[in-house]
Design a protein around this motif. Sequence first.
Motif, PDB file in Angstrom:
ATOM      1  N   GLY A   1      27.507  72.408  70.003  1.00 25.26           N
ATOM      2  CA  GLY A   1      27.351  70.951  70.088  1.00 25.26           C
ATOM      3  C   GLY A   1      26.380  70.494  69.021  1.00 25.26           C
ATOM      4  O   GLY A   1      25.373  71.164  68.763  1.00 25.26           O
ATOM      5  N   SER A   2      26.664  69.339  68.421  1.00 21.71           N
ATOM      6  CA  SER A   2      25.926  68.944  67.229  1.00 21.71           C
ATOM      7  C   SER A   2      25.497  67.485  67.255  1.00 21.71           C
ATOM      8  O   SER A   2      26.034  66.657  68.006  1.00 21.71           O
ATOM      9  CB  SER A   2      26.813  69.194  66.002  1.00 21.71           C
ATOM     10  N   VAL A   3      24.556  67.172  66.367  1.00 20.57           N
ATOM     11  CA  VAL A   3      24.135  65.798  66.114  1.00 20.57           C
ATOM     12  C   VAL A   3      25.309  64.968  65.568  1.00 20.57           C
ATOM     13  O   VAL A   3      25.317  63.745  65.661  1.00 20.57           O
ATOM     14  CB  VAL A   3      22.939  65.793  65.119  1.00 20.57           C
ATOM     15  N   ASP A   4      26.350  65.638  65.030  1.00 15.40           N
ATOM     16  CA  ASP A   4      27.516  64.903  64.490  1.00 15.40           C
ATOM     17  C   ASP A   4      28.435  64.364  65.592  1.00 15.40           C
ATOM     18  O   ASP A   4      29.512  63.852  65.300  1.00 15.40           O
ATOM     19  CB  ASP A   4      28.305  65.770  63.500  1.00 15.40           C
ATOM     20  N   GLN A   5      28.012  64.501  66.874  1.00 20.24           N
ATOM     21  CA  GLN A   5      28.728  63.980  68.049  1.00 20.24           C
ATOM     22  C   GLN A   5      29.918  64.839  68.466  1.00 20.24           C
ATOM     23  O   GLN A   5      30.595  64.531  69.449  1.00 20.24           O
ATOM     24  CB  GLN A   5      29.189  62.522  67.852  1.00 20.24           C
ATOM     25  N   ALA A   6      30.155  65.927  67.729  1.00 27.12           N
ATOM     26  CA  ALA A   6      31.316  66.770  68.019  1.00 27.12           C
ATOM     27  C   ALA A   6      30.913  68.006  68.811  1.00 27.12           C
ATOM     28  O   ALA A   6      29.787  68.478  68.737  1.00 27.12           O
ATOM     29  CB  ALA A   6      32.005  67.185  66.723  1.00 27.12           C
ATOM     30  N   VAL A   7      31.892  68.484  69.547  1.00 26.95           N
ATOM     31  CA  VAL A   7      31.811  69.794  70.204  1.00 26.95           C
ATOM     32  C   VAL A   7      32.871  70.651  69.534  1.00 26.95           C
ATOM     33  O   VAL A   7      33.990  70.198  69.317  1.00 26.95           O
ATOM     34  CB  VAL A   7      32.102  69.665  71.713  1.00 26.95           C
ATOM     35  N   ARG A   8      32.523  71.878  69.197  1.00 27.03           N
ATOM     36  CA  ARG A   8      33.521  72.796  68.643  1.00 27.03           C
ATOM     37  C   ARG A   8      33.594  74.024  69.528  1.00 27.03           C
ATOM     38  O   ARG A   8      32.574  74.505  70.019  1.00 27.03           O
ATOM     39  CB  ARG A   8      33.175  73.198  67.205  1.00 27.03           C
ATOM     40  N   VAL A   9      34.817  74.508  69.731  1.00 29.54           N
ATOM     41  CA  VAL A   9      35.020  75.741  70.492  1.00 29.54           C
ATOM     42  C   VAL A   9      35.599  76.774  69.530  1.00 29.54           C
ATOM     43  O   VAL A   9      36.649  76.566  68.925  1.00 29.54           O
ATOM     44  CB  VAL A   9      35.953  75.513  71.699  1.00 29.54           C
ATOM     45  N   TRP A  10      34.868  77.880  69.400  1.00 29.18           N
ATOM     46  CA  TRP A  10      35.221  78.951  68.467  1.00 29.18           C
ATOM     47  C   TRP A  10      35.820  80.115  69.247  1.00 29.18           C
ATOM     48  O   TRP A  10      35.258  80.553  70.250  1.00 29.18           O
ATOM     49  CB  TRP A  10      33.972  79.439  67.737  1.00 29.18           C
ATOM     50  N   THR A  11      36.961  80.592  68.775  1.00 29.28           N
ATOM     51  CA  THR A  11      37.530  81.833  69.300  1.00 29.28           C
ATOM     52  C   THR A  11      37.187  82.910  68.282  1.00 29.28           C
ATOM     53  O   THR A  11      37.586  82.827  67.116  1.00 29.28           O
ATOM     54  CB  THR A  11      39.060  81.715  69.470  1.00 29.28           C
ATOM     55  N   ILE A  12      36.386  83.879  68.732  1.00 27.25           N
ATOM     56  CA  ILE A  12      35.853  84.883  67.808  1.00 27.25           C
ATOM     57  C   ILE A  12      36.492  86.231  68.142  1.00 27.25           C
ATOM     58  O   ILE A  12      36.442  86.674  69.284  1.00 27.25           O
ATOM     59  CB  ILE A  12      34.315  85.009  67.976  1.00 27.25           C
ATOM     60  N   ASP A  13      37.093  86.885  67.149  1.00 28.45           N
ATOM     61  CA  ASP A  13      37.725  88.178  67.446  1.00 28.45           C
ATOM     62  C   ASP A  13      36.705  89.314  67.386  1.00 28.45           C
ATOM     63  O   ASP A  13      35.533  89.104  67.092  1.00 28.45           O
ATOM     64  CB  ASP A  13      38.958  88.405  66.556  1.00 28.45           C
ATOM     65  N   GLU A  14      37.180  90.528  67.649  1.00 26.86           N
ATOM     66  CA  GLU A  14      36.294  91.708  67.729  1.00 26.86           C
ATOM     67  C   GLU A  14      35.451  91.901  66.472  1.00 26.86           C
ATOM     68  O   GLU A  14      34.319  92.346  66.533  1.00 26.86           O
ATOM     69  CB  GLU A  14      37.153  92.975  67.928  1.00 26.86           C
TER      70      GLU A  14
END
Length: 329
Positions: A49-62
């Motif tokens: 979550g950021s000051v840019d008002q956005a939420v990002r969801v990251w899918t991270i592999d092994e």
Amino acid sequence: REAASSQVMGGFSELGQPWKNTGIKEYLGHKKKVHSVAWNCTGAKLASGSVDQAVRVWTIDESGRGADMELKGHTDSVDQLRWDPKQPELLGTASGDKTVRIWDARSGKCVHAIETRGENINIRWSPDGQHIAVGDKEDNISLIETRKCKTLKNIKFGYEVNEMAWDLSAKLFFLTTGQGTIEVFRYSEMLRSGETSSARTLVAHTANCYCIEFDPKGEYFAVGGADALVSLWELKELVCVRTFARLEWPVRTLSFSHDCAYIASGSEDPTLDIADVNSGRQAHAITCHAPMNTVSWHPNRLLLAFAGDDKDKMGRDEGSLRIFGFPSS
């Protein structure tokens, strides 16, 4: 979107050297600085979550490769986010726009927007996922029931209140304060009466207490304060058993590793401290180039996500987050 940096860290202790050949991976997506990162309960997704008002969801592999999705809806800074401890797709976010939002990370859609009294800065789910507590800049705590997304109680405190947490039984509710104390409430009583007087006051630090985290087993909790200390407390007796004193600036953020062996703490210091919980000694230090806002250990691997006020060469917010612990390529 994702840049692998080849920094390999020195300074290992004799702890079996779990980080001997590890590096840091960097993930770029936000337009402004990141205030909060959190892994979901399975470790398959990392939210920011950021000051840019956005939420990002990251899918991270092994191996650490990341793909991300943007969740849009907040109209002010996203100051803190946390996942439902039981449901890996449900994410809660607290924003300065006077709302709390619940998101479905599969679709990226906001499923509930709950209006609150003030500009929200802290959020916490109860361990059973049934309730959410949200704190704002005016020292109001809102207690929200998650099934119907209804606010059950708004409690206004006459003193500065910061991060809060339930113990694993969800019977006790802990509140860090600007007076250097931890206020311990019986949650059912708090919910019923809305009283601001606690069942027990723990005098914890000589200055403001900012952050609190329970270890995954629920036996200990740690508190970070403006006195640059991290204090470790035993839940059963509510006594302080150890302090970690390597940082020189107020402790803003804490996280326990999944095996309860390590605690990471961040501040304006040039390093992130990773302490051995049992001995108190430094297990590792990660070099930082800016004040740290948030740290989060993965729920089943020794991977630490973190983010701060990093700037690019032009002096603009980098909007980055990093993960430490992947094998260095």
